[in-house]
Motif scaffolding. Sequence first.
Motif, PDB file in Angstrom:
ATOM      1  N   SER A  61       0.846  -1.199   0.000  1.00 55.42           N
ATOM      2  CA  SER A  61       0.000   0.000   0.000  1.00 55.42           C
ATOM      3  C   SER A  61       0.879   1.246   0.000  1.00 55.42           C
ATOM      4  CB  SER A  61      -0.947  -0.013   1.196  1.00 55.42           C
ATOM      5  OG  SER A  61      -0.227  -0.305   2.353  1.00 55.42           O
ATOM      6  N   PRO A  62       0.289   2.401  -0.373  1.00 55.26           N
ATOM      7  CA  PRO A  62       1.090   3.632  -0.438  1.00 55.26           C
ATOM      8  C   PRO A  62       1.672   4.005   0.923  1.00 55.26           C
ATOM      9  CG  PRO A  62      -0.986   3.908  -1.602  1.00 55.26           C
ATOM     10  CD  PRO A  62      -1.082   2.610  -0.869  1.00 55.26           C
ATOM     11  N   ARG A  63       2.792   4.708   0.901  1.00 51.84           N
ATOM     12  CA  ARG A  63       3.491   5.093   2.125  1.00 51.84           C
ATOM     13  C   ARG A  63       3.689   6.599   2.168  1.00 51.84           C
ATOM     14  NH1 ARG A  63       6.088   1.402  -0.679  1.00 51.84           N
ATOM     15  NH2 ARG A  63       7.783   2.845  -1.178  1.00 51.84           N
ATOM     16  N   GLU A  64       2.661   7.326   1.801  1.00 48.29           N
ATOM     17  CA  GLU A  64       2.779   8.795   1.807  1.00 48.29           C
ATOM     18  C   GLU A  64       3.147   9.270   3.215  1.00 48.29           C
ATOM     19  OE1 GLU A  64      -0.806  10.985   0.974  1.00 48.29           O
ATOM     20  OE2 GLU A  64       0.296  12.874   0.719  1.00 48.29           O
ATOM     21  N   ALA A  65       4.072  10.219   3.281  1.00 48.33           N
ATOM     22  CA  ALA A  65       4.539  10.706   4.591  1.00 48.33           C
ATOM     23  C   ALA A  65       3.368  11.224   5.410  1.00 48.33           C
ATOM     24  CB  ALA A  65       5.573  11.807   4.396  1.00 48.33           C
ATOM     25  N   GLY A  66       3.388  10.907   6.704  1.00 51.17           N
ATOM     26  CA  GLY A  66       2.358  11.393   7.615  1.00 51.17           C
ATOM     27  C   GLY A  66       1.119  10.518   7.670  1.00 51.17           C
ATOM     28  N   THR A  67       1.084   9.453   6.867  1.00 53.01           N
ATOM     29  CA  THR A  67      -0.095   8.563   6.872  1.00 53.01           C
ATOM     30  C   THR A  67       0.221   7.270   7.626  1.00 53.01           C
ATOM     31  OG1 THR A  67       0.524   7.361   4.853  1.00 53.01           O
ATOM     32  CG2 THR A  67      -0.740   9.408   4.566  1.00 53.01           C
ATOM     33  N   GLN A  68      -0.848   6.522   7.902  1.00 53.62           N
ATOM     34  CA  GLN A  68      -0.687   5.215   8.553  1.00 53.62           C
ATOM     35  C   GLN A  68       0.192   4.302   7.699  1.00 53.62           C
ATOM     36  OE1 GLN A  68      -1.948   4.446  11.606  1.00 53.62           O
ATOM     37  NE2 GLN A  68      -0.904   2.467  11.498  1.00 53.62           N
ATOM     38  N   GLY A  69       0.072   4.433   6.383  1.00 53.49           N
ATOM     39  CA  GLY A  69       0.874   3.608   5.475  1.00 53.49           C
ATOM     40  C   GLY A  69       2.365   3.819   5.705  1.00 53.49           C
ATOM     41  N   GLU A  70       2.762   5.088   5.909  1.00 53.21           N
ATOM     42  CA  GLU A  70       4.178   5.342   6.208  1.00 53.21           C
ATOM     43  C   GLU A  70       4.531   4.732   7.563  1.00 53.21           C
ATOM     44  OE1 GLU A  70       5.601   9.116   7.581  1.00 53.21           O
ATOM     45  OE2 GLU A  70       7.674   8.583   7.142  1.00 53.21           O
ATOM     46  N   TYR A  71       3.655   4.936   8.533  1.00 50.14           N
ATOM     47  CA  TYR A  71       3.954   4.465   9.889  1.00 50.14           C
ATOM     48  C   TYR A  71       4.150   2.943   9.916  1.00 50.14           C
ATOM     49  CZ  TYR A  71       4.101   4.363  14.916  1.00 50.14           C
ATOM     50  OH  TYR A  71       4.516   4.176  16.201  1.00 50.14           O
ATOM     51  N   ASP A  72       3.290   2.237   9.191  1.00 50.80           N
ATOM     52  CA  ASP A  72       3.419   0.773   9.120  1.00 50.80           C
ATOM     53  C   ASP A  72       4.773   0.385   8.517  1.00 50.80           C
ATOM     54  OD1 ASP A  72       0.885   0.607  10.160  1.00 50.80           O
ATOM     55  OD2 ASP A  72      -0.085   0.136   8.251  1.00 50.80           O
ATOM     56  N   ALA A  73       5.164   1.104   7.467  1.00 49.86           N
ATOM     57  CA  ALA A  73       6.451   0.810   6.815  1.00 49.86           C
ATOM     58  C   ALA A  73       7.601   1.069   7.787  1.00 49.86           C
ATOM     59  CB  ALA A  73       6.606   1.657   5.557  1.00 49.86           C
ATOM     60  N   VAL A  74       7.503   2.182   8.520  1.00 48.69           N
ATOM     61  CA  VAL A  74       8.536   2.551   9.485  1.00 48.69           C
ATOM     62  C   VAL A  74       8.697   1.455  10.544  1.00 48.69           C
ATOM     63  CG1 VAL A  74       8.860   4.139  11.454  1.00 48.69           C
ATOM     64  CG2 VAL A  74       8.465   5.050   9.155  1.00 48.69           C
TER      65      VAL A  74
END
Length: 457
Positions: A61-74
Amino acid sequence: MSSKILTFVLAAGLALSSAPAAANANSHAPNENADHAFDNKVIKKINADRMYNNIALLSESPREAGTQGEYDAVQYIKGEFESYGYDTELQPFTFQEWDGGTSAIDVNNQAFSGEVHTFNGSVNSNVQAPLVYVGLASSEEVGNEVEGKIALIQRGSYTYYDKVQNVLDKGAVGVIMFNGKGQPGNHFGYTYEGQDIPAVAITHEAGLKLVDRLQNEQVTATVSVEDAGTIDKTSYNVIATKEPHKNKDNGQIAMIGAHHDSVAGGPGANDDASGVSAVLELARIMAKTPTDTELRFMTFGAEEKGLVGSYHYASTLSEDEVDRTVGHFQMDMVGSRDAGDLIMFTPDGQKNLVTDLGAAAGSRVAEVVEYGQLGRSDHVPFFQRGIPAALFIHAPLEPWYHSPQDTLDKISKEKLKETTEIVGAAVYRIARPDTPALENATVAPGPVHYEFDDRPL
Ligand code: BES
Ligand code: ZN
């Protein structure tokens, strides 16, 4: 000794070792063999399937900064670093995004029923004036009749900038732009700095109705735009540090980076889950490999928002850390089957220690890597702090760049593997314990010839 002096001494070493071959023949050949043996300690362990699997997970899924998608990736990246045995830091930082603004239209004192999209964020105003239709708002179509009026414009043929500027130049006080024929919705358009009149967008159908009305009656419109301001969002850098072996610490630092965020709505398999997979793979291998140089493996957030994470990280480095950092290796878009060859970009288009090491490693592992001039990624903030830095990327770019088609099926394991081998061999060249410090010219990278390349992106 500062890293600049080290670089100078190294460069002197390179110049010396490119002197007539006879003087060099004896000392050079054994070093070259030794280099290959050392390269193999790292590159033979690179597992392209592991890297590919990491891209698969990250690009679900997308990992746009500031979104849950980024947080999951982090969290995933942190967990991977930790599973290799690293102390791993999450470095949070905030960045601002325009909140979209709010706007409304009245037509002959009746509230307009459709959706209104705000063009400009920095304007707070409310204008009431006669409406005048100016077609596509080319400079030929816009006359003095728009002075003091609100311009009704159809989208298409010219840039938003030109359309708004043409009516602004003739004294318009507001803009209502309607969508082009066959184009759905009203979510388009923006103004540029200095274009400070309220400007909004409506659908094609709503626009045609206004054009109709103008043929039969005088229409007075009100356009009000309110800047809702910016909202703060949080993004993260992930940093895993490998301390050098206690008795072998030469005081130097090398940095290996990628960015984990993607554009909104983009799976970002190549941009830049590929770079993240390479950083993780080198971290995994180096965890078990003795080194005399501190290694910092990191993935940055909010690169796509303007290199925000790497600027933040670079700003937290002390003068001493900057001085001790011999190079920053940035990997961005390193796995596309549809892109060109590997190239190393520096912001000033000059060679540096990182490109010297990259070109030499390339010549040993695959082929010499050329260099060129480009910013546009996380090597820039490090370069600006005076650290030798380069972006490793394939160019020309693939057509899927920043699109929803930047997916796993476009990833080539061969491209991934080769780039990671080259960067891994270059990093290990300075991190391995038999090269106690870079000023030792006899262990400086072999003198390879590599050229400036201005191939298109
Ligand atoms: N991966 C790209 C960098 C890139 C793009 C390098 C095209 C070479 C050619 C990166 O993620 C990116 O898209 N960067 C932004 C710049 C940033 C300051 C927002 C870009 O180039 O638009
Ligand atoms: Zn990128």
